[in-house]
Motif scaffolding. Structure first.
Motif, PDB file in Angstrom:
ATOM      1  N   UNK A 130       0.817  -1.215   0.000  1.00  0.00           N
ATOM      2  CA  UNK A 130       0.000   0.000   0.000  1.00  0.00           C
ATOM      3  C   UNK A 130       0.851   1.266   0.000  1.00  0.00           C
ATOM      4  N   UNK A 131       2.161   1.109   0.263  1.00  0.00           N
ATOM      5  CA  UNK A 131       3.013   2.289   0.390  1.00  0.00           C
ATOM      6  C   UNK A 131       2.666   3.089   1.631  1.00  0.00           C
ATOM      7  N   UNK A 132       2.190   2.379   2.673  1.00  0.00           N
ATOM      8  CA  UNK A 132       1.749   3.054   3.893  1.00  0.00           C
ATOM      9  C   UNK A 132       2.818   2.954   4.974  1.00  0.00           C
ATOM     10  N   UNK A 133       2.980   4.035   5.716  1.00  0.00           N
ATOM     11  CA  UNK A 133       3.897   4.014   6.850  1.00  0.00           C
ATOM     12  C   UNK A 133       3.221   3.260   7.992  1.00  0.00           C
ATOM     13  N   UNK A 134       3.943   2.343   8.593  1.00  0.00           N
ATOM     14  CA  UNK A 134       3.356   1.538   9.657  1.00  0.00           C
ATOM     15  C   UNK A 134       4.475   1.070  10.583  1.00  0.00           C
ATOM     16  N   UNK A 135       4.172   1.048  11.873  1.00  0.00           N
ATOM     17  CA  UNK A 135       5.192   0.628  12.838  1.00  0.00           C
ATOM     18  C   UNK A 135       4.571  -0.241  13.912  1.00  0.00           C
ATOM     19  N   UNK A 136       5.337  -1.231  14.366  1.00  0.00           N
ATOM     20  CA  UNK A 136       4.925  -2.109  15.457  1.00  0.00           C
ATOM     21  C   UNK A 136       6.046  -2.100  16.490  1.00  0.00           C
ATOM     22  N   UNK A 137       5.709  -1.691  17.713  1.00  0.00           N
ATOM     23  CA  UNK A 137       6.724  -1.556  18.751  1.00  0.00           C
ATOM     24  C   UNK A 137       6.517  -2.578  19.859  1.00  0.00           C
ATOM     25  N   UNK A 138       7.624  -3.071  20.394  1.00  0.00           N
ATOM     26  CA  UNK A 138       7.593  -4.009  21.510  1.00  0.00           C
ATOM     27  C   UNK A 138       8.026  -3.293  22.773  1.00  0.00           C
ATOM     28  N   UNK A 139       7.240  -3.438  23.834  1.00  0.00           N
ATOM     29  CA  UNK A 139       7.589  -2.821  25.101  1.00  0.00           C
ATOM     30  C   UNK A 139       7.021  -3.621  26.249  1.00  0.00           C
ATOM     31  N   UNK A 140       7.509  -3.369  27.438  1.00  0.00           N
ATOM     32  CA  UNK A 140       7.023  -4.081  28.618  1.00  0.00           C
ATOM     33  C   UNK A 140       5.638  -3.578  28.991  1.00  0.00           C
ATOM     34  N   UNK A 141       4.773  -4.485  29.450  1.00  0.00           N
ATOM     35  CA  UNK A 141       3.439  -4.134  29.928  1.00  0.00           C
ATOM     36  C   UNK A 141       3.419  -4.337  31.430  1.00  0.00           C
ATOM     37  N   UNK A 142       2.936  -3.365  32.165  1.00  0.00           N
ATOM     38  CA  UNK A 142       2.916  -3.459  33.623  1.00  0.00           C
ATOM     39  C   UNK A 142       1.997  -4.572  34.084  1.00  0.00           C
TER      40      UNK A 142
END
Length: 237
Positions: A130-142
């Motif tokens: 699609x030519x779309x900007x997309x990001x997936x981030x990994x982080x700690x969940x409390x």
């Protein structure tokens, strides 16, 4: 040469609704093709080098890895890793792993890298198309946080689990370690695969924890990671 990865998807590149077992098979297969069959810790740099060029359902995907810098979310909060696509870089995905948080934690570095690779494989082909900007981030969940299931995160986690500790290898190693502790090994069939099973009440949870610790060292992950896989694979209960 690009490594082929295939799974059922829509014309947009979005995956169809995949079962946990289908994702696990794909993760285990890709682990074998990229890094070999043996259950042993792998240098993350090997993964970065070998998983730099993929062809996902016929779509070329170039993966650029960076494990040398800090990584933050949009609010400036440190996160373990991010998988993102820049529309200005066709067919390219960037996976960044937080050097400040992960430099002294190789087990977490492996799991974060595998999780982000899952996002690259399952979520990025559609974004690239699609030519779309997309990001997936990994982080700690409390602890205690409650949120609806994010199926993209669930999919990346199932991929990560099978990539780092494939069912067959983990089952074999678990049966060996459990036998050394004198546990009674029972057998059952899961998805047509004969699977060793240990009742925790028979051997005791301290022994299960000790077994998980030994397996964690063998696979290069954390004991908590192994504990989750043992339950998900039906090896202990």
């Amino acid at each position: 040469m690009a490594l082929n990865v295939e799974y059922p998807c829509f014309g947009s590149g979005e995956p169809t609704r995949l079962s946990a077992e289908a994702i696990r098979r794909l993760g285990a297969d890709l682990r074998q093709r990229l890094l070999g069959y043996q259950a042993r810790p792998f240098p993350p740099t090997d993964l970065f080098r070998r998983a730099a060029s993929l062809r996902v359902n016929g779509r070329p995907l170039r993966i650029v890895w960076d494990a040398g810098h800090a990584v933050h979310d949009d609010a400036g909060k440190p996160v373990l890793g991010v998988c993102e696509h820049d529309p200005q870089e066709p067919a390219t995905v960037m996976i960044s792993l937080n050097a400040e948080l992960l430099a002294d934690q190789p087990e977490i570095l492996r799991s974060t890298a595998a999780h982000e690779l899952g996002h690259a494989i399952f979520d990025m082909p559609a974004a690239v198309a699609k030519g779309a900007a997309r990001a997936f981030r990994s982080g700690a969940v409390a602890a205690g946080d409650a949120a609806p299931i994010d199926w993209r995160e669930w999919r990346a986690d199932e991929f990560m689990g099978a990539f780092l500790a494939p069912r067959r290898q983990l089952a074999r190693a678990f049966a060996r370690e459990a036998s050394a502790f004198g546990a009674a090994i029972r057998w059952k069939v899961i998805n047509e695969i004969p699977t060793p099973y240990v009742a925790a009440n028979d051997v005791g949870w301290p022994a299960i924890d000790a077994i998980a610790g030994a397996l964690a060292e063998e696979f290069g992950v954390t004991s908590a990671f192994i504990g989750v896989r043992l339950r998900k694979y039906g090896l202990v209960g």
